[in-house]
Design a protein around this motif. Structure first.
Motif, PDB file in Angstrom:
ATOM      1  N   GLY A 136     -39.462  10.866   4.420  1.00 35.94           N
ATOM      2  CA  GLY A 136     -38.242  10.144   5.553  1.00 35.94           C
ATOM      3  C   GLY A 136     -37.369  10.566   5.907  1.00 35.94           C
ATOM      4  O   GLY A 136     -37.608  10.878   7.329  1.00 35.94           O
ATOM      5  N   ASN A 137     -37.003  10.497   5.257  1.00 35.69           N
ATOM      6  CA  ASN A 137     -35.703  10.827   5.340  1.00 35.69           C
ATOM      7  C   ASN A 137     -35.652  12.533   5.751  1.00 35.69           C
ATOM      8  O   ASN A 137     -34.848  12.680   6.400  1.00 35.69           O
ATOM      9  CB  ASN A 137     -34.393  11.291   3.350  1.00 35.69           C
ATOM     10  N   GLU A 138     -36.125  13.180   5.083  1.00 35.83           N
ATOM     11  CA  GLU A 138     -36.770  14.876   5.660  1.00 35.83           C
ATOM     12  C   GLU A 138     -36.826  14.736   7.328  1.00 35.83           C
ATOM     13  O   GLU A 138     -36.109  15.172   7.936  1.00 35.83           O
ATOM     14  CB  GLU A 138     -37.371  15.812   5.194  1.00 35.83           C
ATOM     15  N   ILE A 139     -37.733  13.826   8.211  1.00 32.56           N
ATOM     16  CA  ILE A 139     -38.226  13.716   8.596  1.00 32.56           C
ATOM     17  C   ILE A 139     -37.153  13.026   9.662  1.00 32.56           C
ATOM     18  O   ILE A 139     -36.723  13.566  10.894  1.00 32.56           O
ATOM     19  CB  ILE A 139     -39.289  12.527   8.601  1.00 32.56           C
ATOM     20  N   GLN A 140     -36.182  12.181   9.641  1.00 37.49           N
ATOM     21  CA  GLN A 140     -35.532  11.878  10.582  1.00 37.49           C
ATOM     22  C   GLN A 140     -34.329  12.772  10.588  1.00 37.49           C
ATOM     23  O   GLN A 140     -33.685  13.133  11.709  1.00 37.49           O
ATOM     24  CB  GLN A 140     -34.430  10.556   9.438  1.00 37.49           C
ATOM     25  N   GLU A 141     -33.597  13.560   9.490  1.00 32.97           N
ATOM     26  CA  GLU A 141     -32.930  14.555   9.455  1.00 32.97           C
ATOM     27  C   GLU A 141     -33.437  15.717  10.746  1.00 32.97           C
ATOM     28  O   GLU A 141     -33.143  16.270  11.024  1.00 32.97           O
ATOM     29  CB  GLU A 141     -32.847  15.321   8.271  1.00 32.97           C
ATOM     30  N   LEU A 175     -33.382  11.398  14.372  1.00 30.10           N
ATOM     31  CA  LEU A 175     -33.712  10.379  14.763  1.00 30.10           C
ATOM     32  C   LEU A 175     -33.190   9.109  13.673  1.00 30.10           C
ATOM     33  O   LEU A 175     -33.412   9.686  12.610  1.00 30.10           O
ATOM     34  CB  LEU A 175     -35.364   9.907  15.758  1.00 30.10           C
ATOM     35  N   PRO A 176     -33.070   7.936  14.269  1.00 27.53           N
ATOM     36  CA  PRO A 176     -33.111   6.489  12.992  1.00 27.53           C
ATOM     37  C   PRO A 176     -34.347   5.833  12.562  1.00 27.53           C
ATOM     38  O   PRO A 176     -35.008   6.198  12.998  1.00 27.53           O
ATOM     39  CB  PRO A 176     -32.019   5.671  13.778  1.00 27.53           C
ATOM     40  N   PRO A 177     -34.139   5.643  11.178  1.00 29.26           N
ATOM     41  CA  PRO A 177     -36.037   5.015  10.911  1.00 29.26           C
ATOM     42  C   PRO A 177     -36.164   3.914  12.440  1.00 29.26           C
ATOM     43  O   PRO A 177     -35.221   3.317  12.932  1.00 29.26           O
ATOM     44  CB  PRO A 177     -34.663   4.006  10.268  1.00 29.26           C
ATOM     45  N   ILE A 232     -40.436   7.289  13.712  1.00 35.13           N
ATOM     46  CA  ILE A 232     -40.606   7.525  11.690  1.00 35.13           C
ATOM     47  C   ILE A 232     -41.606   7.549  12.012  1.00 35.13           C
ATOM     48  O   ILE A 232     -42.249   8.861  10.814  1.00 35.13           O
ATOM     49  CB  ILE A 232     -39.002   7.843  11.326  1.00 35.13           C
ATOM     50  N   TYR A 241     -44.032  10.393  10.292  1.00 38.64           N
ATOM     51  CA  TYR A 241     -44.172  10.601   8.880  1.00 38.64           C
ATOM     52  C   TYR A 241     -46.429  10.506   8.456  1.00 38.64           C
ATOM     53  O   TYR A 241     -47.412  11.396   8.153  1.00 38.64           O
ATOM     54  CB  TYR A 241     -44.249   8.675   8.175  1.00 38.64           C
TER      55      TYR A 241
END
Length: 478
Positions: A426-431, A435-437, A441, A445
């Motif tokens: 999840g953190n990598e996808i946001q980066e 985009l924020p959580p 997201i 995922y």
């Protein structure tokens, strides 16, 4: 009847019991006698002695009231509990022994209540007369070791038959749950049930409606976990009790299966249950047995007549899973048991797509992921569900499932199937998306999980490109 009246083998069984139980039994018996009270080993504890099964849980009965029992044992016991004291029972632990001491009693149901009314009695004979079956109405007085059997329990034990001490009608009117106990003991002990008892069960089956769901659940569960559940289930169906406590089961008798190989789906179900039991390791498996029993209960609702005289049950596994969840919930089973059994029912046909069309590695991954912690049980249920009398077909199905298990093992070594996750967290996808959580997201995922399932391990860079393409296709990036 005293111990001296027993046969040599019976006397040895009693001697072995008291060799193990001493000094606990004699000490406790002497404490009660010193206070002017009676104490006796009773019920299943005595029955099991003659069956060669001496455990560490013992049932005792006394004329002392619960508060008097507490007073007698308070300085003797290692621990005392009072969870059953409203029904006259005090629990005691002494060393490795767990004792339940219950005041002589009678109990009966008010027609308007689901809870039995309990009244205390004054004599051992009176207490034994109100017990469910003669084989459970034997006692050994303490500390004298006098054997008491006013209702012929020992001959019944030798004949492996269940009779009630009183008339069956009176016994079942006092406590309707005893009808289910008859079926449970048929499963657990392999005993037959006296014809008069069976007749009374059939006539009084509707009386079971007054009993709480929790008590019914406990008896059904013990029945299914017994050594011969077919015997107990058959008795429930034949007497009409199943129509009140597990109505999905007798309904299966009306449904001929699509292959016309079995008498009916009911008979098929009992065979599947027995075959699943044969695949168990490490003792009875509650979840597997309930899934085997309920796996086809969706068939009556989904039955369709097809051209050529065939019958189909399309999507019966989905309907059956919903019905399973409803039934087990109404019986007050724990949520995890309800979820696991329902999931197995839902998945029990999934394998047959593998045998007809072949599966990609992606499909195998999904099979494992969908089964999750139930995979080994699903293997057993699927194998047990093969009841064809065609040996060639049965062998072919077995070989095909062997191949599937081999593929699962191979992929598991390569990819740790049970722990499949997207290559991007999840953190990598946001980066990557900047985009924020949030819901987007979560959608990303899920997309990356689908990529992982379909394509296996593709590497971080390829996963990043796939994520960006998905985002552009969904207008999430400029």
């Amino acid at each position: 009847m005293s111990v001296s009246n027993l046969t040599e083998s019976q006397r040895r069984a009693v001697d072995e019991l008291f060799r193990r139980l001493a000094p606990v039994a004699d000490e406790l018996g002497e404490l009660f006698v010193a206070r002017g009270h009676e104490l006796a080993l009773v019920g299943g504890s005595v029955r099991d002695v003659f069956l060669g099964r001496i455990g560490n849980d013992l049932d005792l009965t006394t004329d002392a009231r619960p508060e008097q029992v507490l007073e007698i044992v308070k300085d003797w016991a290692d621990a005392v509990w009072t969870i059953g004291i409203d029904f006259g029972t005090v629990g005691v632990r002494k060393g490795g022994w767990l004792l339940e001491i219950t005041t002589y009693r009678t109990e009966s149901y008010d027609p308007a209540s689901r809870k039995p009314d309990v009244e205390y009695g004054d004599t051992l004979d009176g207490d034994l007369a109100r017990r469910d079956f003669a084989v459970n109405a034997m006692a050994v007085r303490l500390p004298s070791h006098e054997f008491v059997d006013p209702h012929g329990g020992l001959p019944d034990l030798a004949a492996k038959v269940l009779r009630t001490p009183a008339s069956p009608e009176q016994s079942f009117d006092d406590d309707p749950l005893r009808m289910l106990r008859a079926a449970r003991f048929a499963s657990q002990l392999g005993f037959s049930v006296d014809a008069g008892v069976v007749e009374a069960m059939a006539e009084m089956a509707g009386r079971i409606e007054i009993v709480s769901a929790e008590r019914i659940r406990d008896e059904l569960d013990k029945l299914l976990l017994g050594a011969r559940p077919r015997a107990g289930l058959s008795l429930l169906v034949e007497t009409g009790l199943a129509a009140h406590v597990l109505p999905e089961l007798p309904k299966l008798r009306l449904e001929i299966d699509e292959h016309h190989r079995h008498k009916d789906v009911y008979e098929h179900t009992l065979i599947v249950l027995e075959q699943a039991i044969g695949l168990e390791t490490g003792g009875p498996d509650r979840v597997l047995r309930w899934a085997a029993l309920l796996h086809d209960i969706g068939k009556p609702k989904t039955r369709r007549n097809e051209p050529g005289g065939r019958v189909s049950f399309h999507h019966h596994e989905v309907v059956g899973a919903q019905m399973t969840k409803k039934r087990l919930t109404e019986l007050r089973f724990p949520k995890d048991v309800v979820a696991d059994v329902s999931r197995l029912v839902e998945l029990h046909l999934r394998f047959h797509g593998y045998g007809t069309a072949g599966w990609t590695d992606s499909a195998v991954r999904r099979y494992v992921r969908d089964a999750g912690h139930l995979l080994e049980r699903l293997h057993k249920l699927t194998r047990a569900d093969c009841t064809t009398r065609n040996k060639r077909k049965a062998a072919a199905l077995s070989r095909t499932y062997d191949q599937l298990e081999e593929r699962i093992a191979r992929l598991a070594e390569e990819e740790e199937l049970a722990k499949i996750r997207p290559e991007l967290d999840g953190n990598e996808i946001q980066e990557i998306l900047g985009l924020p959580p949030g819901p987007v997201i979560g959608q990303a995922y899920k997309h990356m999980l689908e990529i992982r399932m379909d394509e296996g391990v593709i590497g971080k860079e390829a996963a990043r490109e796939s994520l960006l393409k998905w985002a552009r296709d969904n207008d999430l990036l400029p």
